[in-house]
Enzyme design. Structure first.
Site, PDB file in Angstrom:
ATOM      1  N   GLY A 186       0.843  -1.192   0.000  1.00  0.00           N
ATOM      2  CA  GLY A 186       0.000   0.000   0.000  1.00  0.00           C
ATOM      3  C   GLY A 186       0.876   1.239   0.000  1.00  0.00           C
ATOM      4  N   THR A 233      -3.767  -5.413   1.217  1.00  0.00           N
ATOM      5  CA  THR A 233      -2.598  -4.534   1.278  1.00  0.00           C
ATOM      6  C   THR A 233      -2.449  -3.979   2.686  1.00  0.00           C
ATOM      7  OG1 THR A 233      -1.440  -2.738   0.155  1.00  0.00           O
ATOM      8  CG2 THR A 233      -3.753  -2.353   0.653  1.00  0.00           C
ATOM      9  N   CYS A 234      -1.261  -3.479   2.985  1.00  0.00           N
ATOM     10  CA  CYS A 234      -1.047  -2.856   4.269  1.00  0.00           C
ATOM     11  C   CYS A 234      -1.718  -1.474   4.287  1.00  0.00           C
ATOM     12  CB  CYS A 234       0.446  -2.731   4.573  1.00  0.00           C
ATOM     13  SG  CYS A 234       1.423  -2.095   3.208  1.00  0.00           S
ATOM     14  N   TYR A 235      -2.338  -1.139   5.414  1.00  0.00           N
ATOM     15  CA  TYR A 235      -2.869   0.196   5.649  1.00  0.00           C
ATOM     16  C   TYR A 235      -1.810   1.005   6.387  1.00  0.00           C
ATOM     17  CZ  TYR A 235      -6.082   3.873   7.090  1.00  0.00           C
ATOM     18  OH  TYR A 235      -6.703   5.091   7.266  1.00  0.00           O
ATOM     19  N   ARG A 290      -4.524  -3.761   7.847  1.00  0.00           N
ATOM     20  CA  ARG A 290      -4.681  -4.050   6.418  1.00  0.00           C
ATOM     21  C   ARG A 290      -5.973  -3.439   5.878  1.00  0.00           C
ATOM     22  NH1 ARG A 290      -0.175  -5.117   7.126  1.00  0.00           N
ATOM     23  NH2 ARG A 290       0.859  -7.125   7.166  1.00  0.00           N
TER      24      ARG A 290
END
Length: 174
Positions: free
Chosen positions: A61, A154-156, A161
């Site tokens: 991300g 995806t990573c936040y 996530r």
């Protein structure tokens, strides 16, 4: 191995696959080292016929909105208010597919949504219920244990996530 496009985001990329879920976190499409990584299919998935109950694609991300950096848009009212955004397009050398979004959410890091195979229809049904219950928006979409689903993850930030789930609604053999 394919191409993914998510309307209302910058996601419009080829995606790759290898023997693990680590390599493309630090390598580009051309296999050169790259801290941005690339969009990649879970190593457990097989795209030859979409027989997996849950097909999973990951990417970083990125703050500059590349890779899955713009996937955070799915949590915003502007993205949610445009129903044209609710379809994900996925193409492989075998077929073109359309997927209808049924769940989006922001969650603390967990691995319970990245299961690819299930021991029974009941187990998959329970899994789908969990994903729908987590959604921050009601898409009013019916999903059954007979469906195939797509997960984008995806990573936040470092501890959470952003996740999107969609069900397969159309297949066109190439």
């Amino acid at each position: 191995v394919g191409w993914i496009q998510v309307d209302g985001t910058n996601i419009n990329y080829p995606f790759v696959q290898t023997k693990n879920n680590e390599y493309y976190l630090t390598h580009s499409f051309d296999k050169s080292w790259n801290s941005a990584g690339w969009a990649f299919l879970d190593y457990r998935n097989n795209l030859s016929n979409f027989e997996d109950k849950n097909t999973i694609i990951y990417a970083h991300g990125r703050i500059d909105q590349t890779m899955f950096g713009s996937l955070k848009n799915i949590l915003k009212s502007g993205w949610l208010s445009n129903t044209n955004n609710y379809t994900v397009k996925l193409s492989t050398e075998y077929e073109n597919t359309l997927w209808q979004v049924f769940s989006v959410y922001h969650i603390d890091t967990t691995s319970d949504y990245i299961q690819t195979s299930f021991t029974s229809t009941g187990e998959f049904g329970t899994f789908i219920s969990m994903l729908k219950d987590r959604s921050s928006h009601d898409f009013n979409t019916t999903v059954s244990a007979n469906d195939r689903i797509l997960t984008l993850s995806t990573c936040y930030d470092k501890t959470s996530r952003v996740v999107l789930h969609a069900k397969l609604i159309k297949r066109e053999i190439r």
